[in-house]
Design a protein around this motif. Structure first.
Motif, short mmCIF file in Angstrom:
data_model
loop_
_atom_site.label_atom_id
_atom_site.label_comp_id
_atom_site.label_asym_id
_atom_site.label_seq_id
_atom_site.Cartn_x
_atom_site.Cartn_y
_atom_site.Cartn_z
N LEU A 1 -6.41 -4.51 -1.24
CA LEU A 1 -5.30 -4.50 -0.27
C LEU A 1 -5.71 -3.77 1.02
O LEU A 1 -5.38 -4.21 2.12
CB LEU A 1 -4.06 -3.85 -0.88
N ARG A 2 -6.44 -2.66 0.86
CA ARG A 2 -6.89 -1.91 2.06
C ARG A 2 -7.84 -2.78 2.89
O ARG A 2 -7.79 -2.77 4.11
CB ARG A 2 -7.61 -0.63 1.64
N GLU B 1 -5.60 -0.44 -11.29
CA GLU B 1 -4.82 -0.81 -10.09
C GLU B 1 -5.43 -0.21 -8.82
O GLU B 1 -5.15 -0.69 -7.72
CB GLU B 1 -3.37 -0.35 -10.25
N GLU B 2 -6.23 0.85 -8.96
CA GLU B 2 -6.92 1.38 -7.77
C GLU B 2 -7.87 0.33 -7.19
O GLU B 2 -8.16 0.34 -5.99
CB GLU B 2 -7.69 2.66 -8.11
N ARG C 1 -5.84 -1.69 -5.02
CA ARG C 1 -5.61 -0.99 -3.74
C ARG C 1 -6.80 -1.18 -2.79
O ARG C 1 -6.62 -1.38 -1.59
CB ARG C 1 -5.37 0.50 -4.00
N THR C 2 -8.01 -1.16 -3.35
CA THR C 2 -9.20 -1.38 -2.52
C THR C 2 -9.11 -2.74 -1.83
O THR C 2 -9.38 -2.88 -0.63
CB THR C 2 -10.48 -1.32 -3.39
N LEU D 1 0.82 -1.22 0.00
CA LEU D 1 0.00 0.00 0.00
C LEU D 1 0.85 1.27 0.00
O LEU D 1 0.35 2.36 -0.27
CB LEU D 1 -0.95 -0.01 1.21
N PHE E 1 -0.03 4.67 -6.63
CA PHE E 1 -1.20 4.28 -7.43
C PHE E 1 -1.67 5.52 -8.16
O PHE E 1 -1.99 6.54 -7.54
CB PHE E 1 -2.34 3.75 -6.53
#
Ligand SMILES: Cc1cc2nc3c(=O)[nH]c(=O)nc-3n(C[C@H](O)[C@H](O)[C@H](O)COP(=O)(O)OP(=O)(O)OC[C@H]3O[C@@H](n4cnc5c(N)ncnc54)[C@H](O)[C@@H]3O)c2cc1C
Ligand SMILES: NC(=O)c1ccc[n+]([C@@H]2O[C@H](COP(=O)([O-])OP(=O)(O)OC[C@H]3O[C@@H](n4cnc5c(N)ncnc54)[C@H](O)[C@@H]3O)[C@@H](O)[C@H]2O)c1
Length: 477
Positions: A454-455, A447-448, A451-452, A437, A441
């Protein structure tokens, strides 16, 4: 009978065999590359490349038919000329094969031998009935072949495999596909998008090698948008009637159906090409499937001077793994008996459907329940995917609960090939989700969506460590 002496004899000039050959030559040793069939490799001739060419045509057809939601109307009919589709597939395929043939032609003649090899002893091979090869060590790189189940064999030449598809001059009208594995879904969806009526019949419920039940269910729904797919089909009968294949089955609504097809495309798995090698004569240890028992790091079979690489060992039947294994096996065979473990990469597998199905790092089925959390993103509402109208799919990332270490991922996702690369690279670097993280990004990008996920995983790791950090109750594994 002619006798030839060499340092390393390599059986099979596919991707693994060619890579082994280069490794032996780079080590300054003599190599003899023995090929029993056509040069050019499975990947270039009947595998990776022609399948991706057919898929590219299918994507063009699909894109042309789906412009209206953007307000862009292509008036008139979209015409798919099967002959032109297949002509391009074969023309471009031949170009890729040509590169391989040229590199083989550049090898010294004394390094090549034509014929089928079989063992006489661990270091002596008989090639057809013309040559006996004496080597210090041997690399088996014989590849794999499609398995055709007994009932489908009765269909004769109407039961076809991937090789036959790429020999077509024109597209057929109706194809029954047996096996919703990787080959089945890639070719099945491509044919469906090119206007072929496709029915796909599976056994046992598996789909494209996916282990994560949520991702598999999502993939099932998305594939069904293109063609009829029953991964647990109740096929009552397959028979030949003249030039047609007749399939009698109970459909997904429980209704008995009898349908006629031009071909049955058999994609029910592949087996290593080991039958003709007379492995018993080499005294090699075999497992219960008849595959030699070998070390996955050195590729050495038991304590023998024989190594095995590529699809022949049935471990990771993928192009980049075949090349890596050829290099490791060839290097060790050249140095034999100084055998060393080679470098293996993080697992990565991509299925070129739309959306793409992919796995990176550990597979869901290899993880221990209760030791990991799942971070998730649903692409139906993901910004960039919506912009491009490619907003379908789901990604699961797996992280170790105790440490936050990224373990692996499974997905059916837009641009899955790229997401899977990022994730495999992160896995190989042994990154934690928190470290991933910290990477940049851009906005707006697919890729966002990663990120969602991964968050989400990070929040669950934190929640497991301290319940005061929990937003929505305890984490699910
Ligand atoms: C339809 C399809 C699509 C695919 N798509 C992809 C993809 O997109 N990405 C990917 O990573 N992988 C893909 N693969 C898998 C990939 O093609 C294989 O993993 C790879 O080609 C294996 O290489 P290999 O060297 O082990 O075997 P091969 O390239 O098959 O080479 C084996 C060679 O050994 C020879 N041989 C066999 N027995 C003998 C003997 N006794 N004596 C002498 N010679 C012998 C054969 O003639 C052959 O030339 C696909 C496969 C298929 C079938
Ligand atoms: N994009 C890629 O990387 C790519 C593409 C194609 C192939 N490959 C490689 O080739 C390998 C072989 O692919 P594959 O698709 O032949 O095998 P597979 O093992 O992926 O799939 C075989 C499927 O057939 C089903 N099946 C078995 N017996 C059946 C029967 N009697 N009736 C109906 N279904 C049946 C299985 O349940 C499974 O779903 C793959 O594992 C992969 O490594 C890779």
């Amino acid at each position: 009978m002619k006798r030839l002496d060499t340092d390393v004899a390599i059986i099979g000039a596919g991707s693994a065999g060619l890579s082994a050959y280069r490794a032996v030559r780079n080590a300054g040793k003599r190599a003899l590359l023995i090929e029993g069939g056509e040069h050019g490799t499975t990947c270039a001739r009947v595998g990776c490349m022609p399948s991706k060419l057919l898929i590219a045509a299918a994507e063009a057809a699909h894109a042309a038919a789906h412009t209206a939601p953007f307000g862009v109307h292509v008036d008139g009919t979209i015409r798919i000329e099967g002959r032109e589709v297949m002509a391009r597939v074969k023309r471009e395929r031949d170009r890729f094969v040509g590169f391989v043939l040229r590199s083989v032609a550049q090898m010294p003649d004394e390094d090549k031998l034509t014929g089928h090899a079989r063992f006489v002893s661990p270091t002596v091979l008989r090639v057809d009935d013309h040559t006996e090869v004496h080597a210090r060590s041997v690399v088996i790189a014989t590849g794999s072949s499609p398995i055709v189940p007994e009932p489908l064999k009765a269909l004769g030449e109407l039961a076809i495999v991937n090789d036959d598809v790429f020999a077509w001059d024109d597209l057929p009208k109706r194809v029954a596909v047996f096996g919703p594995g990787i080959i089945g879904v890639e070719l099945g969806q491509a044919l469906a998008r090119l206007g072929v009526t496709v029915r796909m019949f599976g056994k046992g419920g598996s789909l494209a090698g996916l282990g994560d039940p949520v991702i598999r269910e999502q993939a099932l729904g998305l594939m069904r948008e293109s063609f009829y797919l029953d991964p647990k089909a109740d096929v009552k009968e397959t028979r030949r009637d003249g030039d047609e294949v007749v399939v009698r089955y109970i459909d997904l609504d429980g209704v008995a159906q009898t349908e006629r097809f031009d071909f049955a495309l058999v994609a029910t798995g592949r087996k290593p090409n080991l039958d003709g090698l007379d492995l018993a004569a080499a005294g090699l240890p075999l497992d219960d499937r008849g595959v030699p028992v070998y070390d996955t790091n050195t590729l050495r079979i038991g304590d023998s001077p024989v190594f095995i690489a590529g699809d022949a060992n049935q471990d990771l039947p993928l192009l980049h793994e075949a090349s890596d294994e050829g290099k490791i096996a060839g290097g060790n065979a050249a140095r034999y008996p100084d055998v060393q473990p080679g470098e293996r990469r993080a697992p990565l597998a991509i299925v070129f459907t739309d959306p793409q199905i992919a796995q990176a790092g550990c597979r869901y089925r290899d993880l221990s329940p209760g030791t990991f959390v799942i971070g998730e993103v649903d692409f139906s509402d993901q910004g960039r995917s919506r912009v491009m109208l490619r907003n379908a799919g789901r990604l699961h990332v797996y992280a170790e609960t105790a440490t936050g270490r990224f373990l692996g991922a499974e997905m059916i996702a837009p641009s899955g090939e790229h997401l899977a690369h990022l994730l495999a690279w992160a896995r190989q670097q042994e990154l934690t989700v928190a470290q991933m993280l910290q990477m940049p990004f851009y906005h707006p990008v697919i890729e966002e969506g990663l990120r969602t996920a991964l968050r989400d995983a990070q929040a669950k790791v934190k929640c497991a460590a301290d319940p005061r950090d929990c937003r929505e109750g305890p984490p699910q594994a």
